[in-house]
Enzyme design. Structure first.
Site, mmCIF file in Angstrom:
data_model
loop_
_atom_site.group_PDB
_atom_site.id
_atom_site.type_symbol
_atom_site.label_atom_id
_atom_site.label_comp_id
_atom_site.label_asym_id
_atom_site.label_seq_id
_atom_site.Cartn_x
_atom_site.Cartn_y
_atom_site.Cartn_z
ATOM 1 N N ARG A 93 -9.338 -12.943 -3.391
ATOM 2 C CA ARG A 93 -7.946 -12.534 -3.223
ATOM 3 C C ARG A 93 -7.237 -13.351 -2.152
ATOM 4 N NH1 ARG A 93 -6.525 -7.499 -5.487
ATOM 5 N NH2 ARG A 93 -8.264 -6.369 -6.397
ATOM 6 N N ARG A 127 3.531 3.442 -16.226
ATOM 7 C CA ARG A 127 2.168 3.935 -16.400
ATOM 8 C C ARG A 127 2.072 5.420 -16.024
ATOM 9 N NH1 ARG A 127 -2.560 0.191 -14.142
ATOM 10 N NH2 ARG A 127 -1.663 0.705 -12.113
#
Length: 217
Positions: A93, A127
């Site tokens: 990341r 979502r």
């Protein structure tokens, strides 16, 4: 020049569909798929010493330190089924993690599933999650049969705190600052491949396969 591509990293911002594409690619290439989120959850489930430390950090809203993340990943990559290749999702990341990973394994390809911030916010804000069984829905792409009710257990669906717009923007800002420089790092090594994630799931996968065919031995 074509080459062997067996150890692949798939990265992308929240909502890019990187999990879905990683799973499809795993089946296509017949190599296992490891997601860092899944690795963390497995440690939590097994209540290991590291798992408890991870749980404490997550509960405090803190990121898991690079050293701990790498330690957990090394355990997974050491397993027999990972020796012939793997799809790795969610790591590295940041640049530091990328450099640490190089000391553990040689990566063949780093794939970015690209979507704009606007598209990411649109996807994630729609979502809906079941707080009882964990099933996930989307008001546009995967709506429940009955509005706001889980198809599987009948519980009322919720919007997770990190799927609210302000939280999404905060996560995207971190992604741009910390993860995007990773692509330049791998681009300089000739390992970077960009995929347009703003297509249907099947068309994204077709693009992946078509581009891989041009470089795989």
């Amino acid at each position: 020049m074509k080459k062997k591509v067996k150890k692949i990293i798939v990265l992308g911002p929240q909502g890019s569909g990187k999990d879905t594409q990683s799973e499809k690619l795993s089946k296509e290439l017949k190599i296992p798929f490891f997601g860092m989120g899944d690795i963390f959850r497995q440690e939590l489930k097994n209540k290991t010493k590291i798992g408890k430390k991870v749980a404490d950090l997550i509960n405090k809203g803190q990121l898991v330190p690079d050293k701990i993340a790498l330690e957990l990943l090394k355990k997974r990559l050491a397993k027999k089924k990972a020796q012939k290749g793997f799809i790795l999702n969610g790591f590295p990341r940041n640049i530091n993690q990328a450099k640490m990973l190089e000391k553990v394994v040689i990566i063949d390809l780093v794939m970015e599933i690209y979507i704009s911030d606007k598209e990411g916010i649109h996807r994630l804000s729609g979502r809906r999650v079941c707080p009882v069984c964990g099933a996930t829905f989307h008001i546009k792409y995967k709506p429940p049969k009955e509005e706001n009710i889980c198809d599987y257990c009948g519980a009322e669906l919720i919007v997770r705190e990190d799927d609210k717009e302000q939280a999404i923007k905060k996560r995207l800002k971190i992604y741009h600052q910390r993860t995007e420089p990773v692509f330049d790092y791998y681009r300089q090594k000739g390992l970077y491949l960009k995929i347009n994630g703003e297509q249907t799931i099947n068309n994204v996968f077709k693009e992946i396969i078509n581009k891989l065919k041009k470089i795989i031995e």
